[in-house]
Design a protein around this motif. Structure first.
Motif, PDB file in Angstrom:
ATOM      1  N   ALA A 129      44.261  48.572  36.206  1.00 41.68           N
ATOM      2  CA  ALA A 129      45.050  47.959  35.135  1.00 41.68           C
ATOM      3  C   ALA A 129      45.926  46.830  35.677  1.00 41.68           C
ATOM      4  N   VAL A 130      46.549  47.058  36.824  1.00 40.72           N
ATOM      5  CA  VAL A 130      47.405  46.013  37.415  1.00 40.72           C
ATOM      6  C   VAL A 130      46.568  44.804  37.813  1.00 40.72           C
ATOM      7  N   ILE A 131      45.429  45.048  38.456  1.00 41.59           N
ATOM      8  CA  ILE A 131      44.567  43.932  38.842  1.00 41.59           C
ATOM      9  C   ILE A 131      44.092  43.174  37.608  1.00 41.59           C
ATOM     10  N   GLY A 132      43.649  43.903  36.590  1.00 47.29           N
ATOM     11  CA  GLY A 132      43.191  43.250  35.365  1.00 47.29           C
ATOM     12  C   GLY A 132      44.275  42.412  34.711  1.00 47.29           C
ATOM     13  N   LEU A 133      45.505  42.903  34.758  1.00 49.86           N
ATOM     14  CA  LEU A 133      46.612  42.183  34.122  1.00 49.86           C
ATOM     15  C   LEU A 133      47.067  40.991  34.955  1.00 49.86           C
ATOM     16  N   LEU A 134      47.282  41.205  36.248  1.00 48.48           N
ATOM     17  CA  LEU A 134      47.856  40.150  37.086  1.00 48.48           C
ATOM     18  C   LEU A 134      46.834  39.133  37.588  1.00 48.48           C
ATOM     19  N   ALA A 135      45.551  39.463  37.529  1.00 48.08           N
ATOM     20  CA  ALA A 135      44.541  38.496  37.963  1.00 48.08           C
ATOM     21  C   ALA A 135      44.219  37.482  36.877  1.00 48.08           C
ATOM     22  N   THR A 136      44.559  37.798  35.637  1.00 49.66           N
ATOM     23  CA  THR A 136      44.267  36.862  34.552  1.00 49.66           C
ATOM     24  C   THR A 136      45.218  35.670  34.611  1.00 49.66           C
ATOM     25  N   PRO A 137      44.737  34.512  34.193  1.00 52.47           N
ATOM     26  CA  PRO A 137      45.617  33.336  34.204  1.00 52.47           C
ATOM     27  C   PRO A 137      46.854  33.570  33.331  1.00 52.47           C
ATOM     28  N   GLY A 138      47.957  33.070  33.789  1.00 50.69           N
ATOM     29  CA  GLY A 138      49.218  33.190  33.073  1.00 50.69           C
ATOM     30  C   GLY A 138      50.202  32.170  33.615  1.00 50.69           C
ATOM     31  N   PRO A 139      51.408  32.162  33.102  1.00 49.45           N
ATOM     32  CA  PRO A 139      52.390  31.152  33.535  1.00 49.45           C
ATOM     33  C   PRO A 139      52.713  31.223  35.021  1.00 49.45           C
ATOM     34  N   THR A 140      52.931  32.426  35.545  1.00 51.92           N
ATOM     35  CA  THR A 140      53.265  32.544  36.965  1.00 51.92           C
ATOM     36  C   THR A 140      52.081  32.138  37.826  1.00 51.92           C
ATOM     37  N   ASN A 141      50.892  32.593  37.471  1.00 50.13           N
ATOM     38  CA  ASN A 141      49.702  32.240  38.248  1.00 50.13           C
ATOM     39  C   ASN A 141      49.450  30.740  38.218  1.00 50.13           C
ATOM     40  N   THR A 142      49.745  30.104  37.100  1.00 48.96           N
ATOM     41  CA  THR A 142      49.603  28.652  37.000  1.00 48.96           C
ATOM     42  C   THR A 142      50.528  27.953  37.989  1.00 48.96           C
ATOM     43  N   LEU A 143      51.775  28.420  38.074  1.00 51.05           N
ATOM     44  CA  LEU A 143      52.716  27.819  39.026  1.00 51.05           C
ATOM     45  C   LEU A 143      52.286  28.065  40.465  1.00 51.05           C
ATOM     46  N   LEU A 144      51.780  29.261  40.765  1.00 50.37           N
ATOM     47  CA  LEU A 144      51.321  29.556  42.119  1.00 50.37           C
ATOM     48  C   LEU A 144      50.151  28.653  42.513  1.00 50.37           C
ATOM     49  N   ALA A 145      49.194  28.497  41.614  1.00 50.13           N
ATOM     50  CA  ALA A 145      48.049  27.629  41.899  1.00 50.13           C
ATOM     51  C   ALA A 145      48.500  26.174  42.042  1.00 50.13           C
ATOM     52  N   ALA A 146      49.439  25.745  41.196  1.00 46.17           N
ATOM     53  CA  ALA A 146      49.947  24.373  41.292  1.00 46.17           C
ATOM     54  C   ALA A 146      50.644  24.148  42.623  1.00 46.17           C
ATOM     55  N   LEU A 184      47.304  39.445  44.942  1.00 48.45           N
ATOM     56  CA  LEU A 184      46.827  38.564  43.872  1.00 48.45           C
ATOM     57  C   LEU A 184      47.533  37.210  43.877  1.00 48.45           C
ATOM     58  N   ALA A 185      48.813  37.189  44.205  1.00 49.56           N
ATOM     59  CA  ALA A 185      49.518  35.903  44.298  1.00 49.56           C
ATOM     60  C   ALA A 185      48.925  35.053  45.409  1.00 49.56           C
ATOM     61  N   GLY A 186      48.590  35.698  46.527  1.00 46.57           N
ATOM     62  CA  GLY A 186      47.926  34.973  47.614  1.00 46.57           C
ATOM     63  C   GLY A 186      46.596  34.379  47.168  1.00 46.57           C
ATOM     64  N   CYS A 187      45.880  35.105  46.323  1.00 50.29           N
ATOM     65  CA  CYS A 187      44.608  34.587  45.787  1.00 50.29           C
ATOM     66  C   CYS A 187      44.835  33.357  44.913  1.00 50.29           C
ATOM     67  N   TRP A 188      45.846  33.396  44.045  1.00 45.43           N
ATOM     68  CA  TRP A 188      46.121  32.251  43.168  1.00 45.43           C
ATOM     69  C   TRP A 188      46.567  31.022  43.962  1.00 45.43           C
TER      70      TRP A 188
END
Length: 195
Positions: A10-27, A149-153
């Motif tokens: 559940a955590v992986i499914g939730l946090l691996a999906t694109p979202g505002p925080t993941n967008t900032l990490l990738a940026a 997951l943050a490291g992945c983004w």
């Protein structure tokens, strides 16, 4: 959700999906690379932990006694994301060199991230009932998964600009991240008034 495997999935499914925080990490990964973006992982972990604990301990009871609280929270989140989208877009349009994503921006974005609501009230067991000591192993596991997951983004973002000549690809990533943040702002704000 007290089953550990279901919790992890559940955590992986939730946090691996694109979202505002993941967008900032990738940026950030695209802008300054993997190594310089690593402190943002701490910002995300701290943001989620603070948000989850405050939601479970304080705001959970408030949402039940004040039905408009959820709507107000969603509007606040959407407004903040719209502001972030505007900042990202204008940094490109004004010709300002793209700057690293600040630690505080990732922390506040994560603090206001609607995923924290799901984590606090659905995914992390024992929090909704107030049994915080029983939730500690799950919160520890959550932090470990956030780091992974943050490291992945960040890596995804860094790969987008690997070998790019000049700032053009970085500016393109900045524009895309502004658009994604704007889309999330509309979705979150709109969900406050839907239904």
């Amino acid at each position: 959700m007290t089953e550990p495997i279901a919790f992890v999935l559940a955590v992986i499914g939730l946090l691996a999906t694109p979202g505002p925080t993941n967008t900032l990490l990738a940026a950030s990964g695209a802008t300054v690379g993997f190594r310089r973006s690593l402190p943002l992982i701490l910002a995300e972990a701290a943001g989620y932990l603070c948000s989850i604990l405050v939601l479970a301990a304080v705001l959970g009871p408030a949402t039940q006694s004040w039905p408009l609280f959820d709507t107000a929270l969603r509007v606040l989140c959407g407004t903040y994301l719209a502001y972030l989208a505007w900042r990202h877009w204008n940094a490109v349009l004004d010709g300002v060199e793209v700057q690293p994503v600040p630690f505080a921006r990732v922390y506040v974005t994560t603090l206001l991230n609607p995923k924290a609501l799901v984590l606090a009230f659905t995914v992390v067991p024992h929090l909704a009932s107030g049994a915080f000591a029983a939730a500690v192993p799950y919160l520890t596991g959550l932090v470990g998964l956030i780091v992974l997951l943050a490291g992945c983004w960040i890596t995804i973002g860094a790969c987008l600009t690997a070998g790019a000549a000049g700032p053009s690809r970085r500016r393109w990533v900045q524009r895309v991240s502004a658009g994604v943040l704007g889309l999330f702002a509309v979705i979150i704000s709109g969900s406050a008034f839907a239904g």
